[in-house]
Design a protein around this motif. Sequence first.
Motif, PDB file in Angstrom:
ATOM      1  N   THR A  71      -0.809  11.051   3.871  1.00  0.00           N
ATOM      2  CA  THR A  71       0.339  11.728   4.480  1.00  0.00           C
ATOM      3  C   THR A  71       1.103  10.769   5.388  1.00  0.00           C
ATOM      4  O   THR A  71       2.336  10.779   5.429  1.00  0.00           O
ATOM      5  CB  THR A  71      -0.101  12.957   5.285  1.00  0.00           C
ATOM      6  OG1 THR A  71      -1.167  12.595   6.169  1.00  0.00           O
ATOM      7  CG2 THR A  71      -0.536  14.077   4.361  1.00  0.00           C
ATOM      8  N   GLY A  72       0.365   9.906   6.097  1.00  0.00           N
ATOM      9  CA  GLY A  72       1.023   8.970   6.999  1.00  0.00           C
ATOM     10  C   GLY A  72       1.946   8.017   6.282  1.00  0.00           C
ATOM     11  O   GLY A  72       3.046   7.712   6.760  1.00  0.00           O
ATOM     12  N   GLY A  73       1.545   7.527   5.112  1.00  0.00           N
ATOM     13  CA  GLY A  73       2.378   6.603   4.359  1.00  0.00           C
ATOM     14  C   GLY A  73       3.630   7.257   3.824  1.00  0.00           C
ATOM     15  O   GLY A  73       4.724   6.672   3.852  1.00  0.00           O
ATOM     16  N   VAL A  74       3.488   8.478   3.311  1.00  0.00           N
ATOM     17  CA  VAL A  74       4.659   9.207   2.808  1.00  0.00           C
ATOM     18  C   VAL A  74       5.604   9.525   3.960  1.00  0.00           C
ATOM     19  O   VAL A  74       6.830   9.377   3.847  1.00  0.00           O
ATOM     20  CB  VAL A  74       4.209  10.500   2.092  1.00  0.00           C
ATOM     21  CG1 VAL A  74       5.415  11.354   1.712  1.00  0.00           C
ATOM     22  CG2 VAL A  74       3.389  10.152   0.853  1.00  0.00           C
ATOM     23  N   GLY A 121       7.581   6.472   4.947  1.00  0.00           N
ATOM     24  CA  GLY A 121       8.675   6.174   4.035  1.00  0.00           C
ATOM     25  C   GLY A 121       9.940   6.940   4.373  1.00  0.00           C
ATOM     26  O   GLY A 121      11.052   6.390   4.397  1.00  0.00           O
ATOM     27  N   ARG A 122       9.786   8.211   4.643  1.00  0.00           N
ATOM     28  CA  ARG A 122      10.951   9.042   4.965  1.00  0.00           C
ATOM     29  C   ARG A 122      11.533   8.677   6.330  1.00  0.00           C
ATOM     30  O   ARG A 122      12.753   8.585   6.496  1.00  0.00           O
ATOM     31  CB  ARG A 122      10.561  10.518   4.942  1.00  0.00           C
ATOM     32  CG  ARG A 122      10.059  10.998   3.593  1.00  0.00           C
ATOM     33  CD  ARG A 122      10.097  12.494   3.483  1.00  0.00           C
ATOM     34  NE  ARG A 122      11.474  12.981   3.302  1.00  0.00           N
ATOM     35  CZ  ARG A 122      11.794  14.278   3.226  1.00  0.00           C
ATOM     36  NH1 ARG A 122      10.852  15.194   3.356  1.00  0.00           N
ATOM     37  NH2 ARG A 122      13.038  14.644   3.044  1.00  0.00           N
ATOM     38  N   LEU A 123      10.657   8.484   7.318  1.00  0.00           N
ATOM     39  CA  LEU A 123      11.132   8.193   8.671  1.00  0.00           C
ATOM     40  C   LEU A 123      11.850   6.845   8.731  1.00  0.00           C
ATOM     41  O   LEU A 123      12.962   6.728   9.270  1.00  0.00           O
ATOM     42  CB  LEU A 123       9.952   8.215   9.645  1.00  0.00           C
ATOM     43  CG  LEU A 123      10.224   7.763  11.087  1.00  0.00           C
ATOM     44  CD1 LEU A 123      11.401   8.520  11.687  1.00  0.00           C
ATOM     45  CD2 LEU A 123       8.974   7.940  11.940  1.00  0.00           C
ATOM     46  N   LEU A 124      11.233   5.809   8.170  1.00  0.00           N
ATOM     47  CA  LEU A 124      11.837   4.479   8.242  1.00  0.00           C
ATOM     48  C   LEU A 124      13.134   4.403   7.440  1.00  0.00           C
ATOM     49  O   LEU A 124      14.074   3.711   7.843  1.00  0.00           O
ATOM     50  CB  LEU A 124      10.834   3.432   7.750  1.00  0.00           C
ATOM     51  CG  LEU A 124       9.590   3.267   8.639  1.00  0.00           C
ATOM     52  CD1 LEU A 124       8.622   2.281   8.022  1.00  0.00           C
ATOM     53  CD2 LEU A 124       9.974   2.838  10.040  1.00  0.00           C
ATOM     54  N   THR A 125      13.198   5.113   6.330  1.00  0.00           N
ATOM     55  CA  THR A 125      14.442   5.118   5.547  1.00  0.00           C
ATOM     56  C   THR A 125      15.579   5.740   6.347  1.00  0.00           C
ATOM     57  O   THR A 125      16.709   5.241   6.337  1.00  0.00           O
ATOM     58  CB  THR A 125      14.232   5.868   4.221  1.00  0.00           C
ATOM     59  OG1 THR A 125      13.260   5.160   3.440  1.00  0.00           O
ATOM     60  CG2 THR A 125      15.530   5.960   3.424  1.00  0.00           C
ATOM     61  N   SER A 126      15.286   6.800   7.081  1.00  0.00           N
ATOM     62  CA  SER A 126      16.341   7.426   7.890  1.00  0.00           C
ATOM     63  C   SER A 126      16.789   6.493   9.008  1.00  0.00           C
ATOM     64  O   SER A 126      17.980   6.422   9.331  1.00  0.00           O
ATOM     65  CB  SER A 126      15.846   8.758   8.474  1.00  0.00           C
ATOM     66  OG  SER A 126      14.875   8.560   9.493  1.00  0.00           O
ATOM     67  N   GLY A 170       0.832  -1.188   0.000  1.00  0.00           N
ATOM     68  CA  GLY A 170       0.000   0.000   0.000  1.00  0.00           C
ATOM     69  C   GLY A 170       0.871   1.244   0.000  1.00  0.00           C
ATOM     70  O   GLY A 170       2.072   1.193  -0.277  1.00  0.00           O
ATOM     71  N   VAL A 171       0.270   2.388   0.346  1.00  0.00           N
ATOM     72  CA  VAL A 171       1.012   3.646   0.280  1.00  0.00           C
ATOM     73  C   VAL A 171       2.200   3.652   1.235  1.00  0.00           C
ATOM     74  O   VAL A 171       3.287   4.144   0.892  1.00  0.00           O
ATOM     75  CB  VAL A 171       0.081   4.850   0.533  1.00  0.00           C
ATOM     76  CG1 VAL A 171      -0.553   4.807   1.911  1.00  0.00           C
ATOM     77  CG2 VAL A 171       0.835   6.164   0.344  1.00  0.00           C
ATOM     78  N   ALA A 172       2.050   3.089   2.443  1.00  0.00           N
ATOM     79  CA  ALA A 172       3.169   3.090   3.390  1.00  0.00           C
ATOM     80  C   ALA A 172       4.289   2.169   2.914  1.00  0.00           C
ATOM     81  O   ALA A 172       5.466   2.541   2.930  1.00  0.00           O
ATOM     82  CB  ALA A 172       2.688   2.673   4.774  1.00  0.00           C
ATOM     83  N   GLY A 173       3.930   0.952   2.498  1.00  0.00           N
ATOM     84  CA  GLY A 173       4.948   0.003   2.059  1.00  0.00           C
ATOM     85  C   GLY A 173       5.671   0.450   0.806  1.00  0.00           C
ATOM     86  O   GLY A 173       6.903   0.380   0.719  1.00  0.00           O
ATOM     87  N   ARG A 187       6.330  16.620   0.408  1.00  0.00           N
ATOM     88  CA  ARG A 187       7.144  15.541  -0.148  1.00  0.00           C
ATOM     89  C   ARG A 187       6.410  14.850  -1.288  1.00  0.00           C
ATOM     90  O   ARG A 187       6.989  14.569  -2.350  1.00  0.00           O
ATOM     91  CB  ARG A 187       7.492  14.526   0.948  1.00  0.00           C
ATOM     92  CG  ARG A 187       8.308  13.321   0.484  1.00  0.00           C
ATOM     93  CD  ARG A 187       9.621  13.745  -0.118  1.00  0.00           C
ATOM     94  NE  ARG A 187      10.490  12.599  -0.410  1.00  0.00           N
ATOM     95  CZ  ARG A 187      11.575  12.687  -1.153  1.00  0.00           C
ATOM     96  NH1 ARG A 187      11.942  13.850  -1.680  1.00  0.00           N
ATOM     97  NH2 ARG A 187      12.333  11.618  -1.368  1.00  0.00           N
ATOM     98  N   LEU A 188       5.133  14.560  -1.095  1.00  0.00           N
ATOM     99  CA  LEU A 188       4.370  13.901  -2.149  1.00  0.00           C
ATOM    100  C   LEU A 188       4.290  14.794  -3.388  1.00  0.00           C
ATOM    101  O   LEU A 188       4.484  14.323  -4.522  1.00  0.00           O
ATOM    102  CB  LEU A 188       2.974  13.553  -1.644  1.00  0.00           C
ATOM    103  CG  LEU A 188       2.117  12.718  -2.600  1.00  0.00           C
ATOM    104  CD1 LEU A 188       1.274  11.701  -1.833  1.00  0.00           C
ATOM    105  CD2 LEU A 188       1.210  13.598  -3.445  1.00  0.00           C
ATOM    106  N   ALA A 189       4.031  16.081  -3.182  1.00  0.00           N
ATOM    107  CA  ALA A 189       3.945  16.994  -4.322  1.00  0.00           C
ATOM    108  C   ALA A 189       5.284  17.066  -5.060  1.00  0.00           C
ATOM    109  O   ALA A 189       5.321  17.128  -6.295  1.00  0.00           O
ATOM    110  CB  ALA A 189       3.522  18.380  -3.848  1.00  0.00           C
TER     111      ALA A 189
END
Length: 518
Positions: free
Chosen positions: A367-370, A373-378, A41-44, A111-113
């Motif tokens: 917004t939560g999924g985007v 993505g940024r938080l988990l990558t960091s 989904g959007v988060a994954g 970020r999405l934009a």
Amino acid sequence: MTTPRPLPGRDESYWMESTDAPEHPPLTEDVEVDVAVVGGGVAGLSTAWELARAGRSVAVLEADRVAAGVTGYTTAKVSALHSLVYGKLRRTRGAEAARLYATSQQDAVERLAAIVEEQAIPCDLERVSAFSYATDPASRDAIETEAHAAAEAGLAASYVTRTDLPFPIAGAVRLDGQAQFHPRKYLLALTADLVARGGRVYERSRVTGLTEGSPCRLTTEAQRSVTARDVVVATHYPVFDRAMLFARLSPRRELVVAAPIDADRAPKGMYITQDEGKRSVRSAPLDDGRRLLIVTGEEFTPGTGDPREAFSRLDSWMHERFPVGPTAYRWAAQDNDPSDTVPLVGPFHPGARHTYVATGFGGWGMTGGVLAGRLLTSLITGSEAPPPWADLYDPRRLASTLRQAPALLGQQAEVAKHFVADRLRVTHVDSVADIPPGAGAVVRVKGRRCAVHRDEDGTVRAVSARCTHLGCLVAFNEAETAWECPCHGSRFGVDGSVLQGPAVRPLEEMDVADDEEG
């Protein structure tokens, strides 16, 4: 029982119906990658894309098709204005938590934009204003409080008394610079770029096991495995419980109806209210120059209530208030509300070293999924310091959980009620023979509770009524022709197949031939 009456509109999400997706293969051999992401989904997908962009080898494992689960049935609002969240956060977590929440959510909007522009994704992205409004004058004070709290949190929010809705309001919070888009077009393009960067995407590959370690190992129902240094569980409702997450999440479903409207008569912004049984409104462009008005509301716990009546109420509300044409689509979306309002994104549990989770977006998964993505990558790459709001979303947060003890107890009391009371309930159907075409019911056959559905052609399908997650009894949703668990939101097809987790195993098939003849 009576035969269910038809509902208006096509029983499908507009996002799903208006897009074709290339198929990705199932996992048929054991593989090894840097990071395995469970859930498409959007988060994954956001997490996998960010990780691939950072140079990691990534595999996404999706139980069905990517961008076809919860994300394919969302309202697709991209906003930092989440109903009345800031007033609540200021009361329960403090002004700093509200500020961090606002900063992170608006960062996700931007970020999405930016990704849409960078990748030139044709996903109907529109920058619009978001409104949280009230129609009941008694709710005006709460709206004014929210406007003040959102502004104090750093958002350019204001209190207004007029909007372009075709009916009067008591007051609203307005936040400019938000967005709406076509979520499937966006995520399918993101998936294509992920694959182009070397990412692997496996569809119809349901994950059933997780072994943590160095490295971690995932196993699928087809007995294939993925070995990875890090694992992200982004299955909406976690399919593994490693941090009491089941006790901290409450599943709910919301219904959606959509109808065409002339472009010059469509609302220009995105709207949400807690009044009138909750209503959310936005529109999307159609190919013929008109727009599609999308109205969401009538929330309920899966497996409870009467979704058919709720669909009728929502549809009537839309037609009474907007100059729309005949209802074109109807669908439902499922969300999980965290006990303390804030999503759970970060290490899976206190002892986790290489496993992470993203869940509990409370209806604001775009917004939560985007953000996830940024938080988990960091956190996974360590290439840059985690954002200042990382601790706010940390699933291991204890102080917040303790403050929300009443909410936790209430959620578990509801689960216990269903676990016990549903077993004592006397069904209104005495035998399989009493079930009419198109209907379903839980029937006791030879001492066992069976979930029985009769197709329109008279064919009977029977499965065990015990959810394979933790054993609660399922109930039939006539509006969506599915069996639903009221405890944690698992959903099953009439053949017992898993439609939605946290359950990972199908309902057992049952033989009710003798009861049918009787």
